[in-house]
Write a protein that holds these residues in place. Structure first.
Motif, PDB file in Angstrom:
ATOM      1  N   PRO A  82      -5.422  -9.335   9.980  1.00 28.73           N
ATOM      2  CA  PRO A  82      -4.566  -8.200   9.607  1.00 28.73           C
ATOM      3  C   PRO A  82      -4.198  -8.274   8.135  1.00 28.73           C
ATOM      4  O   PRO A  82      -3.877  -9.334   7.615  1.00 28.73           O
ATOM      5  N   SER A  83      -4.272  -7.133   7.502  1.00 31.50           N
ATOM      6  CA  SER A  83      -4.013  -7.092   6.065  1.00 31.50           C
ATOM      7  C   SER A  83      -3.119  -5.900   5.760  1.00 31.50           C
ATOM      8  O   SER A  83      -3.364  -4.783   6.230  1.00 31.50           O
ATOM      9  N   TYR A  84      -2.066  -6.142   4.987  1.00 28.72           N
ATOM     10  CA  TYR A  84      -1.164  -5.068   4.590  1.00 28.72           C
ATOM     11  C   TYR A  84      -1.685  -4.412   3.316  1.00 28.72           C
ATOM     12  O   TYR A  84      -2.063  -5.086   2.356  1.00 28.72           O
ATOM     13  N   ARG A  85      -1.692  -3.081   3.366  1.00 29.65           N
ATOM     14  CA  ARG A  85      -2.145  -2.315   2.208  1.00 29.65           C
ATOM     15  C   ARG A  85      -1.051  -1.329   1.794  1.00 29.65           C
ATOM     16  O   ARG A  85      -0.239  -0.891   2.612  1.00 29.65           O
ATOM     17  N   ILE A  86      -1.069  -0.974   0.514  1.00 26.58           N
ATOM     18  CA  ILE A  86      -0.155   0.048   0.003  1.00 26.58           C
ATOM     19  C   ILE A  86      -0.972   1.312  -0.234  1.00 26.58           C
ATOM     20  O   ILE A  86      -1.931   1.303  -1.014  1.00 26.58           O
ATOM     21  N   ILE A  87      -0.583   2.388   0.453  1.00 23.19           N
ATOM     22  CA  ILE A  87      -1.310   3.649   0.395  1.00 23.19           C
ATOM     23  C   ILE A  87      -0.471   4.694  -0.330  1.00 23.19           C
ATOM     24  O   ILE A  87       0.764   4.728  -0.187  1.00 23.19           O
ATOM     25  N   ILE A  88      -1.143   5.551  -1.099  1.00 19.56           N
ATOM     26  CA  ILE A  88      -0.461   6.676  -1.726  1.00 19.56           C
ATOM     27  C   ILE A  88      -1.196   7.967  -1.366  1.00 19.56           C
ATOM     28  O   ILE A  88      -2.429   8.009  -1.367  1.00 19.56           O
ATOM     29  N   VAL A  89      -0.426   9.010  -1.005  1.00 22.99           N
ATOM     30  CA  VAL A  89      -0.969  10.357  -0.811  1.00 22.99           C
ATOM     31  C   VAL A  89      -0.531  11.164  -2.022  1.00 22.99           C
ATOM     32  O   VAL A  89       0.666  11.505  -2.145  1.00 22.99           O
ATOM     33  N   PRO A  90      -1.415  11.447  -2.978  1.00 18.39           N
ATOM     34  CA  PRO A  90      -1.025  12.087  -4.242  1.00 18.39           C
ATOM     35  C   PRO A  90      -0.233  13.379  -4.057  1.00 18.39           C
ATOM     36  O   PRO A  90       0.723  13.648  -4.791  1.00 18.39           O
ATOM     37  N   GLU A  91      -0.606  14.200  -3.047  1.00 14.10           N
ATOM     38  CA  GLU A  91       0.083  15.469  -2.833  1.00 14.10           C
ATOM     39  C   GLU A  91       1.538  15.265  -2.456  1.00 14.10           C
ATOM     40  O   GLU A  91       2.424  16.012  -2.881  1.00 14.10           O
ATOM     41  N   ASP A  92       1.808  14.233  -1.653  1.00 15.28           N
ATOM     42  CA  ASP A  92       3.182  13.953  -1.240  1.00 15.28           C
ATOM     43  C   ASP A  92       3.975  13.254  -2.344  1.00 15.28           C
ATOM     44  O   ASP A  92       5.209  13.327  -2.370  1.00 15.28           O
ATOM     45  N   ALA A  93       3.266  12.558  -3.214  1.00 14.86           N
ATOM     46  CA  ALA A  93       3.949  11.795  -4.262  1.00 14.86           C
ATOM     47  C   ALA A  93       4.527  12.692  -5.350  1.00 14.86           C
ATOM     48  O   ALA A  93       5.533  12.354  -5.981  1.00 14.86           O
ATOM     49  N   GLY A  94       3.864  13.845  -5.594  1.00 15.46           N
ATOM     50  CA  GLY A  94       4.327  14.720  -6.676  1.00 15.46           C
ATOM     51  C   GLY A  94       3.897  14.162  -8.015  1.00 15.46           C
ATOM     52  O   GLY A  94       2.726  14.243  -8.387  1.00 15.46           O
ATOM     53  N   ASN A  95       4.822  13.563  -8.729  1.00 17.63           N
ATOM     54  CA  ASN A  95       4.521  12.946 -10.017  1.00 17.63           C
ATOM     55  C   ASN A  95       3.940  11.544  -9.755  1.00 17.63           C
ATOM     56  O   ASN A  95       4.686  10.563  -9.628  1.00 17.63           O
ATOM     57  N   VAL A  96       2.620  11.485  -9.671  1.00 17.40           N
ATOM     58  CA  VAL A  96       1.952  10.243  -9.290  1.00 17.40           C
ATOM     59  C   VAL A  96       2.248   9.125 -10.280  1.00 17.40           C
ATOM     60  O   VAL A  96       2.528   7.990  -9.889  1.00 17.40           O
TER      61      VAL A  96
END
Length: 647
Positions: A82-96
């Motif tokens: 098992p590996s933890y990852r950090i995910i970003i959804v650009p549309e939800d982030a707004g100012n990426v």
């Protein structure tokens, strides 16, 4: 003006007819529309319902769990963690940029990973998730969870990543996985949809790549509801995929670890093969590397360090490297002559230190010569002139055919990358490749494993196993697939005259056990484990006539890359062979000084299944061997302590 009643009656009749025609047409139209609506809403309802569903329900693939790898004793060699990852959804982030800047103040982000993620964002739809960091610690995930309101679009996620617990020990055997690249997709005809999942990993080299067909498994699927822009709203249902098959290898991980440690910092290779089954118990190339570096994408600095190392840690020398086999080839020349009836074991050849062939002088390694030499002495003392003479009688075509019967010049079918065929040349080969006739001098060179002759350490181990058993032993790397035993490599009889084999084996025995043998200093003392072997030294440079007259420059006085390769092949126990071993030390100098001691130590480790007792070594060497065992145990925790140090 008053109209005539008759005219009024005629006009009324005309209007009634028009009304009927128009009303009938309207009624027909309404009826046709009604029938069409009934057809679409009743008879075609299922089809249009399906089309509507397809507009709002998407099928998403679920990556399968990759099959795991185990050694012959059940130790895990490659598994999914098992590996933890950090995910970003650009549309939800707004100012990426702002969100990433805020995130970087909480957790450390690798610059290369970040640049890779930004590149992926620019070429992907804004609602698709992008991985910013992989294999993140639980502490970092906790920080993100606590600060979630201030990090829009950022989500921690759990996935699976490949882990190689033995690190460098089996890097060249197992290989590694990595994300699917555009290059990978171009190499595959009609690639499966699962390969297009972002950052999906496949085998890149080694066993991981060669057995991708069974390790990958079958993808699952889930149905998700999406809105008009394609954003996922909810998951409706899922069907889990089929995990990849688990593979059990023939390799003994502890023995592999010892061999890797024993090779140390040398540019070298060693192969241990089971004479009964063909199982590869150890197959090591040195120096090695940590395959875990490649799983997430190796850094530029780390990759440059590997590619610029003159000892070539990325090259798998055991199967990919081909070298002139030197004097380890002499048994093949002898067998070709014996099987053709052109040589008897007691027949002698005079060795004055050289042999004149077509106006050219071919030298023996011993400048003053060996005098009268028979088969046993030629192997024991490694006389070159004996083999020049014998080879000229038997001819290169017979020698080449014999080499292939013993596994040289043959590409062995094992699931490793870049398995070399080597070369057992003959007349037709030189004509085809070099457009030149074969010369008698070529035969003389080939008879002692020089000239065009090339072999890999794997091939030399196979040759040794076949000499030891008289059977066509074939190397096997995969023992079981999902618990199902794979075909043995024991092989059928080679059809050789047993007496001829016995004579050659006796010569190899004296190499290690006779005081005048070239490997006597690397013998095994334990009677039950006596070893038969053959030293080899292959030149990588031409020695000029002037240099030979003045005295050949010693290897220690030459730059590393111009020194001779050192080789040794062996099998043991002599009376009932269990293992065959081949060792090559690139530019190591003499086979008796550089390769034979390593092969002897590896053989004892394999025979005892653990660190051997000092009593198996010559008395004069026991102090040095004890210090070596203590050092290996101290520097490589997987290597057991010396017997005398155990509780």
């Amino acid at each position: 003006m008053r109209r005539n009643p008759r005219e009024l009656d005629s006009t009324h009749r005309k209007m009634s007819r028009r009304t009927l025609v128009l009303g009938g047409a309207q009624l027909a139209l309404v009826g046709a529309l009604g029938m069409r609506m009934r057809y679409m809403q009743v008879e075609q309802a299922d089809q249009f319902r399906l089309l509507a569903e397809e507009n709002r329900v998407n099928i998403r693939l679920i990556p399968p769990a990759r099959g795991e790898l185990f050694d012959r004793n059940g130790e895990r060699l490659a598994h999914n963690s098992p590996s933890y990852r950090i995910i970003i959804v650009p549309e939800d982030a707004g100012n990426v940029e702002k969100v990433i800047a805020d995130l970087s103040r909480l957790v450390e982000l690798d610059e290369e990973d970040l640049n890779r993620a930004l590149t992926e964002m620019r070429r992907s739809p804004p609602f698709l998730p992008i991985t910013l960091a992989d294999q993140v610690s639980w502490e970092d995930i906790s920080k993100i969870a606590v600060n979630a309101p201030a990090l829009p679009g950022i989500t921690p996620e759990v996935g699976l990543t490949r882990v190689y617990p033995r690190r460098a020990d089996l890097a060249h055997v197992i290989g590694y996985v990595g994300p699917v690249s555009d290059y990978d997709l171009k190499q595959i005809d009609d690639p499966e949809p699962v390969l297009r999942i972002p950052r999906f990993q496949i085998g890149k080299v080694g066993l991981e790549a060669k057995r991708e067909d069974v390790l990958r498994g079958k993808a699952g699927a889930k149905r998700v509801e999406v809105n008009a822009t394609g954003r996922v709203m909810r998951e409706l249902d899922r069907r889990e995929g089929q995990s990849g098959a688990d593979l059990q290898l023939t390799v003994d991980a502890d023995l592999q670890g010892y061999v890797q440690a024993r090779l140390g910092d040398e540019s070298a290779a060693a192969v241990v093969i089971d004479c009964e089954t063909g199982d590869l118990s150890a197959i090591c190339s040195s120096p090695s590397f940590d395959p875990n570096l490649f799983v997430r994408g190796i850094s530029v600095a780390d990759y440059r360090g590997l590619t610029e190392d003159p000892y070539r840690p990325l090259a798998n020398k055991t199967v990919q490297g081909t070298y002139p086999p030197g004097s380890t080839f002499k048994m093949i020349t002898a067998m070709a002559a014996l099987e053709e009836g052109l040589l008897s074991p007691g027949e002698t050849v005079w060795c004055p230190g050289h042999l004149e062939v077509s106006g050219r002088r071919f030298h023996c390694w011993k400048r003053g010569g060996h005098g009268h030499v028979d088969l046993n002495t030629s192997l024991k003392r490694s006389c070159d002139v004996y083999y020049y003479d014998v080879a000229i009688k038997v001819g290169i075509d017979k020698i080449s055919a014999m080499a292939k019967r013993f596994g040289l010049g043959v590409r062995h079918d094992i699931p490793m990358s870049a398995v070399a065929e080597g070369l057992a040349p003959n007349r037709a080969w030189k004509e085809r490749v070099h457009n030149d006739a074969w010369r008698i001098g070529d035969t003389a060179n080939s008879s002692i494993g020089q000239g065009f002759m090339l072999a890999s350490p794997l091939q030399l181990a196979v040759m040794s196993a076949r000499l030891a058993t008289g059977r066509a032993v074939t190397p096997r790397l995969v023992k079981k697939i999902n618990g199902i035993e794979q075909p043995s490599g024991a092989g059928e009889s080679l059809g050789m005259n047993e007496n001829n084999l016995r004579q050659v084996r006796r010569g190899m025995y004296d190499v290690s056990n006779n005081r005048r043998g070239t490997a006597y200093r690397s013998r095994i003392i334990e009677d039950a484990y006596r070893m038969a072997g053959k030293t080899g030294t292959s030149q990588v440079r031409n020695i000029t006539k002037a240099e030979r007259a003045a005295g050949v420059i010693h290897n220690r006085d030459l730059p590393w890359e111009r020194r001779d390769h050192a080789l040794f092949v062996c099998f043991a126990p002599f009376d009932n062979p269990k293992y065959a071993v081949s060792v090559i030390v690139e530019h190591g100098g003499g086979g008796s000084t550089a390769a034979a001691p390593i092969a002897r130590d590896v053989m004892l480790q394999a025979l005892y299944g653990d660190t051997p007792p000092l009593s198996a070594y010559p008395a004069a060497d026991r102090g040095k061997i004890k210090a070596q065992q203590e050092r290996l145990h101290r520097e490589y925790p997987g290597v057991a302590a010396p017997v005398s140090d155990r509780a």
